[in-house]
Design a protein around this motif. Structure first.
Motif, PDB file in Angstrom:
ATOM      1  N   TRP A 130       4.573   2.516 -12.632  1.00  9.23           N
ATOM      2  CA  TRP A 130       4.342   2.108 -11.248  1.00  9.23           C
ATOM      3  C   TRP A 130       4.030   3.301 -10.348  1.00  9.23           C
ATOM      4  CZ3 TRP A 130       2.857  -2.456 -10.248  1.00  9.23           C
ATOM      5  CH2 TRP A 130       3.329  -3.553 -10.971  1.00  9.23           C
ATOM      6  N   PHE A 131       4.701   4.418 -10.577  1.00 11.96           N
ATOM      7  CA  PHE A 131       4.382   5.610  -9.789  1.00 11.96           C
ATOM      8  C   PHE A 131       2.957   6.082 -10.085  1.00 11.96           C
ATOM      9  CE2 PHE A 131       9.155   6.510  -9.723  1.00 11.96           C
ATOM     10  CZ  PHE A 131       9.292   6.087  -8.413  1.00 11.96           C
ATOM     11  N   ALA A 132       2.554   5.987 -11.353  1.00 11.22           N
ATOM     12  CA  ALA A 132       1.191   6.393 -11.708  1.00 11.22           C
ATOM     13  C   ALA A 132       0.159   5.498 -11.025  1.00 11.22           C
ATOM     14  CB  ALA A 132       1.009   6.340 -13.225  1.00 11.22           C
ATOM     15  N   ALA A 133       0.462   4.213 -10.913  1.00 10.86           N
ATOM     16  CA  ALA A 133      -0.455   3.291 -10.231  1.00 10.86           C
ATOM     17  C   ALA A 133      -0.596   3.667  -8.758  1.00 10.86           C
ATOM     18  CB  ALA A 133       0.056   1.857 -10.367  1.00 10.86           C
ATOM     19  N   ALA A 134       0.529   4.012  -8.111  1.00 14.52           N
ATOM     20  CA  ALA A 134       0.481   4.422  -6.705  1.00 14.52           C
ATOM     21  C   ALA A 134      -0.220   5.766  -6.545  1.00 14.52           C
ATOM     22  CB  ALA A 134       1.894   4.491  -6.125  1.00 14.52           C
ATOM     23  N   ALA A 135      -0.039   6.660  -7.508  1.00 17.70           N
ATOM     24  CA  ALA A 135      -0.672   7.984  -7.444  1.00 17.70           C
ATOM     25  C   ALA A 135      -2.187   7.865  -7.536  1.00 17.70           C
ATOM     26  CB  ALA A 135      -0.146   8.877  -8.566  1.00 17.70           C
ATOM     27  N   GLN A 136      -2.680   6.870  -8.236  1.00 15.50           N
ATOM     28  CA  GLN A 136      -4.122   6.674  -8.322  1.00 15.50           C
ATOM     29  C   GLN A 136      -4.734   6.417  -6.955  1.00 15.50           C
ATOM     30  OE1 GLN A 136      -4.730   3.542 -11.198  1.00 15.50           O
ATOM     31  NE2 GLN A 136      -4.503   4.920 -12.955  1.00 15.50           N
ATOM     32  N   LYS A 137      -3.907   5.957  -6.021  1.00 14.25           N
ATOM     33  CA  LYS A 137      -4.369   5.722  -4.649  1.00 14.25           C
ATOM     34  C   LYS A 137      -3.954   6.864  -3.723  1.00 14.25           C
ATOM     35  CE  LYS A 137      -4.155   0.721  -5.303  1.00 14.25           C
ATOM     36  NZ  LYS A 137      -3.619   0.744  -6.678  1.00 14.25           N
ATOM     37  N   GLN A 138      -3.646   8.018  -4.327  1.00  8.59           N
ATOM     38  CA  GLN A 138      -3.307   9.233  -3.578  1.00  8.59           C
ATOM     39  C   GLN A 138      -2.085   9.045  -2.681  1.00  8.59           C
ATOM     40  OE1 GLN A 138      -5.094  12.424  -3.963  1.00  8.59           O
ATOM     41  NE2 GLN A 138      -5.395  11.153  -5.764  1.00  8.59           N
TER      42      GLN A 138
END
Length: 346
Positions: free
Chosen positions: A222-230
Motif C-alpha cells: 500500500w505504501f508503494a501504491a501511494a509512492a507511485q503518486k509521489q
C-alpha cells in the motif's frame, strides 16, 4: 569518521534545485485547486439555492481576488457572506484562509470553528475537516463520538476518504470497541480506487495496527501504491520497512533513496533519516572514505532536520553529526549549501 572530497564544485547536489521548483509548483497547484473548487461550488450553490456565482458580484469578486492572490479582498468577500448570509460555502472558504495562512497567521482553532459551521450547513469537505478537528481536539476537547458523526456524514455525502478516518477510530478503539476487521473493510474500497491518503492509512493499519491484522508485506504494497503518486510520507514508510527487514537484504542505496525522496518532498521526518543515511553511507571503494556527494547531502538534510524537526533527541544527534562534517568540509561549500537549504525550506 574520515572523508574525501571528490570534485571541485557542488553541481552534483542537484536535488534541492529540483525540489524547490517542484514545491513552488505544488504551492501554486494547491491554490489553483482551492480556487477551482470554490468557483465550481459557488456556481452550484450560493446562499443555499442553485444559482451561478456571477449573480452575486461580491462572491464573484472574492473568487477573482483569490485567484489573483489578493487575499485581503477575497477574505472580506467570503467573510461577509459567511457572517451576514450564514452561507455554508463561504464559511468553509473562511476556514481555509485560517487553515492555510492566506494573508493572515495560521489559526487552527478559528479554522475549525468555521469548518464546524460549514459542516452544519452540509458541505462534505467541511464535515470531514470538522471530524478531524474533534478527533484531534483542536477547538474542543477530543470527542471521538463527534468525530465519528462528522466522518460518517462526510463519507455518506460522497467524501469517501472519511471512511478511513472512521476506520482509524475502530482500529484504535477510541470511543468505540476495537474492530480491526471492520476498519479494513471501511477503508479498503477507497484505497483500492486509488486515493493516496487512503492507501497511506491501509499501509499504517497493516504496519502498526492491531496485532491481529499486521502484515508487513501488505503494508509495503500500500505504501508503494501511494509512492507511485509521489506521496511524501509513503517514501518515508517504505524506507522504514526496508531498513527493518533484514531478511530482504536491501541495498543501503535503495533505503537512502526512499528517505531522500521523502525529504525532497518536504516530509519533515525524512530529513533526519536521509541525512543520517548519507552520513553513514558506504565508503568510496577506491579511497575507503565518504564521497563528496554523500558528504554534501548529509550536511543538507541534517541541517534541514535541525531547523524543522520537533524531536529534541533527533536534533541533538543531527547537530553532533553536522559538527563532525564541518570539521572536514571546505568552508567554501557552506554559502552554497546553506542557500540551498534556505530555498528548500522557504
Amino acid at each position: 569518521m574520515a572523508f574525501i572530497l571528490r570534485g571541485p564544485s557542488l553541481v552534483q547536489v542537484w536535488l534541492f534545485d529540483i525540489s524547490a521548483d517542484r514545491n513552488m509548483k505544488k504551492a501554486l497547484w494547491a491554490l489553483l485547486c482551492a480556487v477551482t473548487f470554490l468557483s465550481e461550488a459557488w456556481a452550484d450553490k450560493v446562499n443555499g439555492v442553485d444559482a451561478p456565482a456571477s449573480d452575486h458580484p461580491t462572491l464573484q469578486d472574492a473568487q477573482d481576488a483569490l485567484a489573483s492572490g489578493n487575499y485581503a479582498k477575497a477574505f472580506n468577500g467570503y467573510h461577509n457572506a459567511a457572517v451576514q448570509d450564514k452561507n455554508a460555502l463561504a464559511q468553509f472558504s473562511v476556514g481555509l484562509f485560517y487553515q492555510n495562512g492566506w494573508g493572515r497567521e495560521i489559526d487552527p482553532i478559528t479554522a475549525c470553528r468555521w469548518f464546524e459551521k460549514s459542516a452544519q450547513g452540509g458541505i462534505p469537505v467541511a464535515q470531514h475537516l470538522a471530524g478531524v478537528c474533534f478527533d484531534e481536539g483542536i477547538h474542543h476537547v477530543k470527542d471521538p463520538a463527534a468525530a465519528a458523526y462528522w466522518f460518517r456524514k462526510a463519507a455518506q455525502a460522497g467524501h469517501h476518504y472519511s471512511y478511513c478516518h472512521l476506520a482509524n477510530l475502530l482500529m484504535t478503539g477510541r470511543g468505540f470497541p476495537k474492530d480491526p476487521v471492520k476498519a479494513l473493510e471501511l477503508c479498503h474500497p477507497v484505497a483500492q480506487q486509488g486515493s493516496p491518503p487512503a492507501q497511506l492509512w491501509m499501509g499504517k493499519f497493516y504496519l502498526r495496527g492491531d496485532p491481529a491484522i499486521r502484515n508487513k508485506q501488505e503494508a509495503y504494497r500500500w505504501f508503494a501504491a501511494a509512492a507511485q503518486k509521489q506521496t511524501p510520507e509513503a517514501f518515508y514508510y517504505l524506507g522504514l520497512i526496508m531498513q527493518s527487514d533484514s531478511s530482504a537484504n536491501q541495498a543501503p542505496s535503495e533505503i537512502r533513496q526512499m528517505f531522500e525522496q521523502a525529504a525532497a518532498l518536504k516530509y519533515v521526518p525524512g530529513y533526519f533519516q536521509a541525512g543520517k543515511h548519507f552520513y553513514d553511507a558506504e565508503p568510496d571503494p577506491g579511497t575507503g572514505q565518504l564521497s563528496a556527494e554523500h558528504l554534501a547531502k548529509a550536511y543538507l538534510w541534517l541541517s534541514a532536520a535541525i531547523q524543522q524537526s520537533q524531536n529534541p533527541e533527533e536534533i541533538s544527534v543531527a547537530k553532533s553529526m553536522v559538527q563532525q562534517i564541518l570539521a572536514v568540509m571546505p568552508e567554501t561549500w557552506l554559502a552554497e549549501l546553506d542557500q540551498k537549504i534556505a530555498q528548500h525550506l522557504q
